[in-house]
Motif scaffolding. Structure first.
Motif, PDB file in Angstrom:
ATOM      1  N   TYR A 100       5.147   2.980  -3.166  1.00  0.00           N
ATOM      2  CA  TYR A 100       4.747   1.886  -2.278  1.00  0.00           C
ATOM      3  C   TYR A 100       5.929   1.289  -1.513  1.00  0.00           C
ATOM      4  CZ  TYR A 100       0.244   1.650  -4.826  1.00  0.00           C
ATOM      5  OH  TYR A 100      -0.963   1.932  -5.393  1.00  0.00           O
TER       6      TYR A 100
ATOM      7  N   SER B 121       0.837  -1.211   0.000  1.00  0.00           N
ATOM      8  CA  SER B 121       0.000   0.000   0.000  1.00  0.00           C
ATOM      9  C   SER B 121       0.864   1.251   0.000  1.00  0.00           C
ATOM     10  CB  SER B 121      -0.959  -0.021   1.190  1.00  0.00           C
ATOM     11  OG  SER B 121      -0.253  -0.250   2.380  1.00  0.00           O
ATOM     12  N   LYS B 122       0.223   2.387  -0.186  1.00  0.00           N
ATOM     13  CA  LYS B 122       0.945   3.645  -0.301  1.00  0.00           C
ATOM     14  C   LYS B 122       1.443   4.117   1.068  1.00  0.00           C
ATOM     15  CE  LYS B 122      -1.589   5.017  -4.412  1.00  0.00           C
ATOM     16  NZ  LYS B 122      -2.305   6.067  -5.129  1.00  0.00           N
ATOM     17  N   SER B 123       2.436   4.998   1.017  1.00  0.00           N
ATOM     18  CA  SER B 123       3.096   5.449   2.245  1.00  0.00           C
ATOM     19  C   SER B 123       2.131   6.027   3.266  1.00  0.00           C
ATOM     20  CB  SER B 123       4.152   6.493   1.908  1.00  0.00           C
ATOM     21  OG  SER B 123       3.600   7.483   1.057  1.00  0.00           O
ATOM     22  N   TYR B 124       1.028   6.644   2.803  1.00  0.00           N
ATOM     23  CA  TYR B 124       0.145   7.329   3.750  1.00  0.00           C
ATOM     24  C   TYR B 124      -1.030   6.460   4.180  1.00  0.00           C
ATOM     25  CZ  TYR B 124      -2.283   8.337  -0.660  1.00  0.00           C
ATOM     26  OH  TYR B 124      -2.889   8.222  -1.875  1.00  0.00           O
ATOM     27  N   GLU B 125      -0.978   5.182   3.843  1.00  0.00           N
ATOM     28  CA  GLU B 125      -2.094   4.294   4.193  1.00  0.00           C
ATOM     29  C   GLU B 125      -1.820   3.429   5.421  1.00  0.00           C
ATOM     30  OE1 GLU B 125      -4.037   4.060  -0.299  1.00  0.00           O
ATOM     31  OE2 GLU B 125      -2.680   2.473   0.344  1.00  0.00           O
TER      32      GLU B 125
END
Lengths: 326, 326
Positions: free
Chosen positions: B202, B146-150
């Motif tokens: 990611y 998942s993405k860094s801010y998730e």
């Protein structure tokens, strides 16, 4: 080769600020003193003045020292000109948040008053409506009395990175999670340092923390190009941190070096550096809320700022470069 | 301007390896597979061959999977030529150490057998006697789905940096604390990555961890210039980590990109990259134990390697640059 006639500096003045007519929701950490306080005060000045002032500025100030936050709050109200049309609301984090204990629950608890305030404002998808910003100023120096290899206590190291790396990451993620839903512009400012890109003696904690934080924000920009992300290094500031270095740094040469900088007036006042930082933020064309794929752009002169085209991708911007061109 | 007649490449061959005739004490983390295993095997080949072979090589292999470490051990013995004059001793960490639980006590417990072995060897201050090295290869990829801010779980983040940042720092500090007492040469190799200097989608955990670790080693070099420190980026390797990226990376383009690299034979075999890394380590004039202020130097050609003069200060060395000149 570009010629002087390509200079577009004059044209830049015709652009309006990204917060023009917008309702703005801002979080500033470490706002109780130093650069954090200065940033909060200068922000009120910039956003409430001129034709392109914000419709409203709603700020959440965070720090451990609530009494000192109240001083920041007063200075912010004092900076608002009496005939300003901008509505200013200041929230102060009353949880005395210590970032070393930060987790999802207590960070959400701190953010909740700002989120509640935000929920009262209307969202329209096709006009400039909101401009939201998170400013990461809170940071600790860590160990500056001994060399990098003289620490054998992993709990001390872990707490340092919890405070200066993972807590700011989590705060960022919670901020984005809330504000991203309506595709309104989000700007994130990470207060960085020369130590993020250059090692210094007896300062490995600080160098590693700053370096790691910059990389987080660069990754964030890759993962979500609709965010405007600035890694701003404010220069050597006249703050308590400077005093701490001059008095307690384990390396004599570093103590002398910083003391000489202070004596020779090479130290920058926090308000001056904050003003320069906000001047750059003003040169932003924010994303268009009606286009979910839009990306923020820097308003830049094709001649004088051409190396800053991709500034919002988390490129390291140093005060000494920034001040020349603001 | 330098001319071709200044080239000193030929002269370099007359220098002996830093481990020539020395008793060598080496720790390799993540030695159970991939680059760690390859490094261990290639090290035995390099240090046991030629006129400038080591007197003895004493290696502590560390990883969670003890059975796999035993395979590495076998391959190392098999790499030792039958007529080699180098004495090889291999210790295997039997604590199944998981870096996510590392602390001073269990790391010291792992290091103890090597320290005990070392204490049996004589130390002389005025001749080349020992050459000691710590190789940080162990690392985990972290979240790549998942993405860094998730990520909203700070415990997961904290554990990642404990495993990949603070545990390696502590291990380094304990290694230095023990070996520095006799002013014998210490080399530290940090297995880095392109992700240390460039953000990837990611992959914020991995990028931040690698970036932070490089900065630690740069600070270490500033704090103690007698250490030879190399941040080596081994290139895209044919390891389990590559398979993990091709199969599980959350970003389709990245999966395709790495898969294409594999199909187009742009992936490097671990043994080849390890050989190149060790080739550079061989170009080292270690510190002189009789002079406590001595600093390790790179044996370099004034024409062809001039940008690597300060290599042991923790400068990032990438395989693709390194392979051209070894």
């Amino acid at each position: 080769m570009s010629s002087v006639k390509d200079c577009t500096c004059d044209k830049l003045n015709s652009f309006k600020s990204p917060w023009c007519d917008a309702d703005c929701f801002v979080v500033i950490t470490g706002a109780s003193r130093g650069f954090g306080r200065a940033f909060a005060v200068e922000l009120v000045k910039s956003m409430s003045s001129g034709e392109d002032h914000a419709a409203s500025l709603n700020v959440l100030l965070m720090a451990r020292d609530v009494n000192a936050l109240r001083v920041t709050e007063s200075e912010m109200y004092a900076s608002l000109s009496t005939n300003s049309k901008m509505k200013l609301t200041i929230l102060v984090s009353t949880s005395s948040l210590d970032m070393s204990n930060a987790n999802k629950d207590n960070l959400l608890n701190d953010l909740k008053p700002l989120f509640q305030l935000n929920s009262l404002y209307p969202i329209q998808s096709n006009i400039k409506c909101q401009w939201n910003m998170l400013v990461h100023n809170a940071a600790t120096l860590g160990n500056i009395k001994s060399k990098s290899y003289e620490c054998y206590n992993i709990d001390i190291l872990d707490t340092y990175y919890h405070t200066n790396l993972t807590a700011p990451i989590l705060l960022t993620n919670l901020f984005i999670e809330y504000f991203i839903t309506n595709h309104q512009p989000i700007t994130i400012v990470n207060i960085s340092s020369l130590t993020a890109i250059q090692p210094f003696p007896y300062m490995s904690d600080y160098c590693i923390g700053k370096s790691a934080r910059e990389m987080y924000f660069k990754c964030l920009s890759i993962d979500n190009p609709s965010l405007a992300i600035l890694n701003y290094s404010p220069g050597p500031l006249n703050t308590n941190m400077l005093t701490e270095i001059i008095e307690n740094h384990g390396h004599l040469d570093t103590r002398i070096q910083f003391n000489n900088m202070k004596l020779n007036h090479q130290i920058i006042e926090s308000n001056e550096s904050a003003r320069v930082c906000i001047g750059w933020l003003k040169k932003q064309i924010p994303i268009d809320p009606s286009n979910i794929n839009s990306i923020p752009k820097l308003i830049h002169c094709l001649i004088h700022d051409k190396e800053y085209t991709n500034l919002w991708l988390g490129i390291h911007l140093d005060y000494f470069d920034a001040v020349e061109k603001v």
